[in-house]
Design a protein around this motif. Structure first.
Motif, PDB file in Angstrom:
ATOM      1  N   LEU A 105      41.303  31.819  47.534  1.00  0.00           N
ATOM      2  CA  LEU A 105      39.838  32.265  46.036  1.00  0.00           C
ATOM      3  C   LEU A 105      41.006  31.130  44.790  1.00  0.00           C
ATOM      4  O   LEU A 105      42.082  30.943  44.829  1.00  0.00           O
ATOM      5  CB  LEU A 105      40.797  33.606  45.745  1.00  0.00           C
ATOM      6  N   LEU A 119      42.982  32.733  41.768  1.00  0.00           N
ATOM      7  CA  LEU A 119      43.372  34.728  42.307  1.00  0.00           C
ATOM      8  C   LEU A 119      45.398  34.362  41.132  1.00  0.00           C
ATOM      9  O   LEU A 119      46.228  33.583  41.590  1.00  0.00           O
ATOM     10  CB  LEU A 119      43.833  34.530  43.378  1.00  0.00           C
ATOM     11  N   VAL A 173      43.379  41.854  41.866  1.00  0.00           N
ATOM     12  CA  VAL A 173      41.782  42.680  41.342  1.00  0.00           C
ATOM     13  C   VAL A 173      41.304  41.870  42.761  1.00  0.00           C
ATOM     14  O   VAL A 173      41.419  40.685  43.223  1.00  0.00           O
ATOM     15  CB  VAL A 173      40.988  41.789  40.305  1.00  0.00           C
ATOM     16  N   SER A 223      37.828  40.982  43.730  1.00  0.00           N
ATOM     17  CA  SER A 223      36.889  40.282  42.733  1.00  0.00           C
ATOM     18  C   SER A 223      35.501  40.073  43.645  1.00  0.00           C
ATOM     19  O   SER A 223      35.705  40.901  44.875  1.00  0.00           O
ATOM     20  CB  SER A 223      37.484  38.515  42.613  1.00  0.00           C
ATOM     21  N   ASP A 224      34.992  39.498  42.700  1.00  0.00           N
ATOM     22  CA  ASP A 224      33.197  39.373  43.894  1.00  0.00           C
ATOM     23  C   ASP A 224      33.214  38.729  44.710  1.00  0.00           C
ATOM     24  O   ASP A 224      32.672  38.769  45.856  1.00  0.00           O
ATOM     25  CB  ASP A 224      31.941  39.241  42.536  1.00  0.00           C
ATOM     26  N   GLU A 225      33.675  37.452  44.131  1.00  0.00           N
ATOM     27  CA  GLU A 225      33.836  36.168  45.575  1.00  0.00           C
ATOM     28  C   GLU A 225      34.646  36.891  46.875  1.00  0.00           C
ATOM     29  O   GLU A 225      33.555  36.263  47.866  1.00  0.00           O
ATOM     30  CB  GLU A 225      35.336  35.015  44.988  1.00  0.00           C
ATOM     31  N   ARG A 228      39.600  48.812  42.949  1.00  0.00           N
ATOM     32  CA  ARG A 228      39.398  47.845  41.869  1.00  0.00           C
ATOM     33  C   ARG A 228      40.458  47.142  41.841  1.00  0.00           C
ATOM     34  O   ARG A 228      40.240  46.062  41.831  1.00  0.00           O
ATOM     35  CB  ARG A 228      39.521  48.452  40.600  1.00  0.00           C
ATOM     36  N   LYS A 229      41.676  47.528  42.626  1.00  0.00           N
ATOM     37  CA  LYS A 229      42.548  46.375  42.974  1.00  0.00           C
ATOM     38  C   LYS A 229      42.789  46.644  44.444  1.00  0.00           C
ATOM     39  O   LYS A 229      43.539  48.009  45.308  1.00  0.00           O
ATOM     40  CB  LYS A 229      44.213  46.633  42.170  1.00  0.00           C
TER      41      LYS A 229
END
Length: 362
Positions: free
Chosen positions: A153, A156, A26, A28-30, A116-117
């Motif tokens: 991350l 993850l 995914v 991510s926002d990070e 999204r991914k």
């Protein structure tokens, strides 16, 4: 038939091999926050380019020569072909290649759209593919470990899918291809263990998809009333009835008959629910249903070029030696079916694709 022969299926020497690993995670926002952009025209270009560069920088190190970065939400479909092509539709990205000599590194993304991914696609190139499958899997997972380290991350998770399939014409011998090879068709897990490749806890699927072109001769077996609201339904029902009957005689009970123009994606219904879009159809089987399962999607108002017939293997279809006995039963059922619908082996194609795949989170 000797016991050892019962557990081997003899496939044409011209059978085509494919293996690919698909790794997905995914976005991510990070991760997005690491690449702030003032550009309204291409706000995600720097992010996608950085991820792709990180991926491709590792491919030589881990000996992987056909790798693709996908960040456009499309489903990869991989097929054998003597020439290399990549074609995109609204929902699919199709890769045609010959593992013996095609190599490529490509990125596919829309810099304006946050996907999204992220999908990382690894196509096997070391022949023979089946013998080298475990080694290829280890190369890819080693690369993914280093890729995760470089992303740094927290939490993850990457979903890994290892897809393998053998494709052949059931009537190859009638067309002059006399040479064949015997396969036990062991499970991926068993083959990998024998080559010192231990898999984490995973789910596994084994199934067969048969492509049946609707020839003029086949269409003429059933009266088609074009004034009807579903003129082609009798044709599809005729094919379905003959297919189901032939399979039941071999005690093959988890089946699907599709006449809707969509590409089937087979899944375990315990994890994925059946659904379909404009081009793809996800069909979920539950092997715990003891009295079998018939999934039927026949769009009688639409004439399709090809019907898809699916035979799903349950745990009972796997022996200690593999899926050879299962495939012999499948072939017996298909030959009985072919005779019932008057297919001509010298002229007609009945393409059989034996699928095995596993999935897990790393």
């Amino acid at each position: 038939m000797p016991v050892s022969s019962q557990h081997k299926v003899y496939l044409p020497a011209a059978a085509r091999d494919n293996q690919y690993l698909l790794a997905e995670f995914v976005l991510s926002d990070e991760l997005v926050a690491r690449f702030p952009s003032s550009s309204t025209e291409a706000p995600y270009q720097a992010l996608y380019q950085d991820l792709a560069q990180k991926l491709f920088a590792l491919t030589d190190q881990f000996g992987l020569r056909n790798v693709h970065f996908i960040a456009n939400g499309k489903t990869p479909v991989v097929r054998f072909h003597q020439e290399a092509y990549v074609l995109q539709t609204a929902e699919q990205i199709l890769f045609f290649y010959n593992p013996s000599y095609h190599e490529a590194h490509h990125s596919f993304f829309d810099p304006k759209v946050r996907t999204r991914k992220i999908s990382l696609l690894f196509l096997a190139t070391e022949q023979p593919l089946r013998s080298n499958a475990a080694s290829f899997h280890q190369q890819v997972t080693a690369l993914l470990t280093e890729f995760k380290n470089r992303l740094a991350l927290a939490n993850l998770q990457i979903k890994v899918r290892d897809h393998q399939h053998l494709t052949y014409d059931l009537f190859a011998k009638a067309k002059g291809s006399k040479e064949s090879y015997g396969f036990k068709l062991r499970s991926i897990d068993a083959r990998y263990k024998a080559r010192k490749c231990e898999l984490p806890k995973h789910s596994a699927l084994t199934y067969v998809i048969v492509n049946l072109p609707l020839s003029r001769r086949l269409k003429e077996q059933v009266a088609i009333d074009l004034q009807s609201t579903a003129p082609y339904l009798p044709l599809y029902q005729h094919v379905s009835e003959q297919f189901v009957s032939a399979c039941q005689q071999e005690k093959l009970q988890h089946l699907a008959v599709l006449a809707n123009g969509l590409l089937p994606l087979v899944r375990n219904s315990q994890y994925d629910k059946s659904s379909h879009g404009q081009e793809l159809q996800m069909i979920g089987f539950d092997h715990s249903i003891e009295n079998g399962q018939l999934i039927s999607d026949l769009q009688g108002d639409k004439l399709v070029e090809m019907m898809q017939l699916v035979i799903f293997a349950t745990p009972a279809d796997q022996t200690d030696m593999g899926y050879g006995r299962f495939m012999n039963e499948v072939e017996s059922a298909l030959r009985r079916f072919a005779k019932a619908v008057n297919l001509q082996p010298e002229r007609d194609d009945l393409t059989v694709r034996f699928h095995q795949h596993i999935s897990y989170h790393s």
